[in-house]
Design a protein around this motif. Structure first.
Motif, PDB file in Angstrom:
ATOM      1  N   PRO A  45      -5.524   1.208  -2.245  1.00 33.09           N
ATOM      2  CA  PRO A  45      -6.052   1.061  -0.699  1.00 33.09           C
ATOM      3  C   PRO A  45      -5.730  -0.772  -0.598  1.00 33.09           C
TER       4      PRO A  45
ATOM      5  N   VAL B  13     -10.135  -1.781   5.485  1.00 27.85           N
ATOM      6  CA  VAL B  13     -10.443  -0.769   4.365  1.00 27.85           C
ATOM      7  C   VAL B  13     -11.927  -0.541   4.682  1.00 27.85           C
TER       8      VAL B  13
ATOM      9  N   HIS C 260     -17.027  -0.982  -4.639  1.00 26.61           N
ATOM     10  CA  HIS C 260     -16.453  -0.122  -3.618  1.00 26.61           C
ATOM     11  C   HIS C 260     -15.099  -0.269  -5.269  1.00 26.61           C
TER      12      HIS C 260
ATOM     13  N   ARG D 163       0.395  -0.995   0.028  1.00 26.67           N
ATOM     14  CA  ARG D 163       0.399  -0.050  -0.124  1.00 26.67           C
ATOM     15  C   ARG D 163       0.993   1.088   0.161  1.00 26.67           C
TER      16      ARG D 163
ATOM     17  N   PRO E 238      -7.011  -4.116  -0.313  1.00 32.26           N
ATOM     18  CA  PRO E 238      -7.843  -4.053   0.813  1.00 32.26           C
ATOM     19  C   PRO E 238      -7.052  -5.652   1.168  1.00 32.26           C
TER      20      PRO E 238
END
Length: 462
Positions: free
Chosen positions: A120, A147, A204, A114, A122
């Motif tokens: 992000p 997240v 998302h 990351r 996850p």
């Protein structure tokens, strides 16, 4: 009787709160079993694969990798217990390197990636009901890991074990949990839908999933593969390695002659007459690492179009209801492997990767190598080898080293140095002192009925 058996199994699953999509999938495989399918793939039906894309030759750049990883989620299969090593909890919670567990190291790998790419990324575990609480307790130590809006895990489904004699669901009052089994890791796709996780990830903005086993610390989210998937619109990508003699029993990819699609053939799908060709590493040159990359939109379309039943090849697993009791009733477990989904996605590809991306820990032999000085672990959670050539071959006497407690009692000061070793075979009851060094090929045998103590500072040669 089998139709009644199916109804009993369906009723049992509903009573236990199973999702309807999981019941539909189980029913599909039950009917295949009833029809006599055993899931075998004959050598006459396949051809070896040709040249494959190679990871170290993929043409990518930093921005493409960052953009692709920004739409990627990492899923780790984490339903396994350490029962083969005498441990009752999740294998992923075992300390494996520098006092850190698999999950600790995975968390570090995710957080480091990351930071490097500003994405992000996850992390989501597929847990079983036996692994969930303890695994999440480990991850909860990493406050930055979750997240927003996404779960840290979802749970794999369970299905009844079936009595081999009549295909009815077995009952086992001595330990009712033993009457249930997971449907193999091919259940990943069903569980993603049943849990709502697939929808949540897509909502998302995540397009791809990188999926691997929690006990394989070489399976890090590689930006080159993520970018290759995105650029070439690959719906399903499988990482494969060159087969060696030690891999000859592992599942391999092949081309199905009837339609030209890539398929995966595991050992459980091999007809007895085809064993020699299955194990011929000059014919089938690569094996499946179980590191998979999947386009989540394509998966959702396939699942919706088939009412949640992808139709993966059936694996019929013959067991006893109590694995520790060979005299307990014989049962059948209906399973699928997630890698076999390679044949259901049109346009699937395999990519040849280095052996460093395949470091599974299945036995204490593997654990000794990983804990030793053969590997260094950095702050980012990356393992780098300090050993020239292939990692040393280790074979410890199962009567004295198979169970983790017995293994650790015989290495009270830690593992010996293996960085200059090629092979270590131990027979009998042997205990190792501090700062023992193994050089070259070494066999150690204890006198029968006695423990052999290797003194501190000993150098073992030949």
């Amino acid at each position: 009787m089998s139709e009644a058996g199916l109804q009993q199994a369906q009723d049992k699953m509903r009573a236990a709160g199973a999702a309807e999509v999981a019941i539909r999938v189980f029913s599909h495989y039950y009917r295949l079993l009833e029809a006599g399918q055993q899931g075998t793939i004959r050598e006459s039906e396949i051809e070896p694969v040709g040249e494959l894309p190679q990871l170290d030759r993929l043409d990518t750049d930093t921005e493409s990798m960052r953009a692709a990883l920004a739409e990627t989620v990492v899923i780790k299969l984490n339903g396994g217990l350490g029962t083969s090593m005498g441990v009752t909890g999740p294998k992923s919670a075992l300390p494996v390197k520098d006092g850190l567990s698999f999950l600790d190291i995975i968390a570090r790998q995710i957080l480091s990636t990351r930071k490097t790419y500003d994405v992000p990324l996850p992390l989501v575990l597929m847990n079983s009901f036996r692994t969930r609480d303890e695994s999440l307790a480990v991850l909860n130590q990493y406050a930055d890991l979750p997240v927003d809006g996404l779960p840290l895990d979802f749970q794999q489904n369970m299905e009844p074990k079936l009595l081999a004699e009549d295909l009815t669901p077995v009952e086992w009052p001595d330990d009712p949990e033993l009457a249930w089994c997971p449907p193999g890791h091919g259940d990943l796709f069903t569980a993603l839908v049943a849990s709502g996780t697939l929808d949540a990830l897509r909502e998302h903005g995540f397009r791809h999933a990188f999926i691997s086993n929690a006990d394989n610390l070489g399976a890090t989210p590689d930006g080159r593969i993520a970018a290759w998937m995105a650029e070439h619109d690959v719906p399903f990508g499988m990482e494969v390695c060159r087969r060696t003699r030690s891999d000859r029993k592992g599942g391999h990819v092949a081309v199905r002659t009837s339609d030209g699609r890539l398929i995966l053939r595991d050992s459980a799908q091999v007809h007895a007459d085809d064993t020699a060709s299955f194990q011929d590493i000059t014919r089938h040159k690569t094996f499946n690492t179980n590191n998979l990359w999947i386009d989540l939109d394509r998966l959702a379309d396939l699942m919706a179009g088939h009412d949640g039943v992808l139709g993966l090849p059936i694996i019929v697993n013959h067991k006893t209801v109590d694995p520790a009791d060979p005299d307990s009733p014989k049962v059948i477990q209906l399973e699928t492997g997630m890698g076999t989904a390679i044949e259901t996605f049109e346009g699937s590809q395999a990519v040849l990767v280095d052996r460093s991306r395949f470091k599974p820990v299945k036995t204490t032999n593997d654990l000794l190598v990983l804990r030793s000085d053969v590997y260094d672990l950095d702050e980012a959670g990356d393992l780098t080898t300090t050993h020239e050539g292939d990692e040393p071959y280790v074979d410890l006497d199962p009567d004295h080293f198979k169970i983790l407690a017995d293994f650790e009692a015989r290495f009270p000061a830690g593992p010996p140095s293996l960085v200059r070793a090629d092979r270590l075979e131990v027979r009998g009851d042997v205990a190792f002192g501090k700062d023992v060094v193994v050089v070259g090929e070494v066999e150690v045998t204890a006198p029968e009925g006695e423990r052999l103590q290797i003194a501190d500072g000993t150098e073992l040669r030949g």
